[in-house]
Write a protein that holds these residues in place. Structure first.
Motif, PDB file in Angstrom:
ATOM      1  N   LEU A  38       0.849  -1.195   0.000  1.00  0.00           N
ATOM      2  CA  LEU A  38       0.000   0.000   0.000  1.00  0.00           C
ATOM      3  C   LEU A  38       0.882   1.241   0.000  1.00  0.00           C
ATOM      4  O   LEU A  38       1.878   1.304   0.724  1.00  0.00           O
ATOM      5  CB  LEU A  38      -0.897   0.018   1.233  1.00  0.00           C
ATOM      6  N   PHE A  39       0.513   2.221  -0.793  1.00  0.00           N
ATOM      7  CA  PHE A  39       1.212   3.497  -0.821  1.00  0.00           C
ATOM      8  C   PHE A  39       0.395   4.522  -0.044  1.00  0.00           C
ATOM      9  O   PHE A  39      -0.835   4.535  -0.099  1.00  0.00           O
ATOM     10  CB  PHE A  39       1.410   3.970  -2.266  1.00  0.00           C
ATOM     11  N   SER A  40       1.089   5.393   0.673  1.00  0.00           N
ATOM     12  CA  SER A  40       0.456   6.382   1.540  1.00  0.00           C
ATOM     13  C   SER A  40      -0.001   7.599   0.747  1.00  0.00           C
ATOM     14  O   SER A  40       0.762   8.164  -0.042  1.00  0.00           O
ATOM     15  CB  SER A  40       1.462   6.804   2.607  1.00  0.00           C
ATOM     16  N   LEU A  41      -1.263   7.990   0.970  1.00  0.00           N
ATOM     17  CA  LEU A  41      -1.819   9.201   0.369  1.00  0.00           C
ATOM     18  C   LEU A  41      -2.631   9.958   1.417  1.00  0.00           C
ATOM     19  O   LEU A  41      -3.206   9.335   2.312  1.00  0.00           O
ATOM     20  CB  LEU A  41      -2.762   8.856  -0.787  1.00  0.00           C
ATOM     21  N   PRO A  42      -2.718  11.277   1.294  1.00  0.00           N
ATOM     22  CA  PRO A  42      -3.546  12.057   2.219  1.00  0.00           C
ATOM     23  C   PRO A  42      -5.026  11.982   1.818  1.00  0.00           C
ATOM     24  O   PRO A  42      -5.627  12.967   1.397  1.00  0.00           O
ATOM     25  CB  PRO A  42      -2.975  13.468   2.097  1.00  0.00           C
TER      26      PRO A  42
END
Length: 89
Positions: A75-79
């Motif tokens: 999983l990639f972090s996004l706001p």
């Protein structure tokens, strides 16, 4: 397609997005789950409304349960604000 998933003891709200090339998790949820971040080179993602969000980190082998089936995802972090997960296809 909207869906509910389970991560640890939490029920989370997500979206299955056939136009997405990666899987994403909200920064808020990643912090709440105490996930170990793997630093990555920053890149931008263009979301449905045309806005660009910056991705700054990755989480490997994160357990996500969908309809009783366990998956271990990167999983990639996004706001993200309204979603916990975006699962790409």
């Amino acid at each position: 397609m909207r869906m509910m998933a389970k991560m640890g003891s939490l029920e989370v709200f997500g979206l299955i997005d056939s136009g997405s090339t990666h899987n994403f998790i909200s920064q808020r949820l990643a912090i709440k789950l105490h996930l170990l971040v793997v630093p990555t080179e920053e890149f931008s993602i263009k979301v449905a409304n045309g806005e660009k969000l910056k991705c700054q980190g990755r989480f490997d082998k994160v357990r996500v349960e969908l309809q009783g089936i366990e998956f271990y995802l990167t999983l990639f972090s996004l706001p993200l604000t309204c979603l916990d997960l975006v699962l790409g296809i």
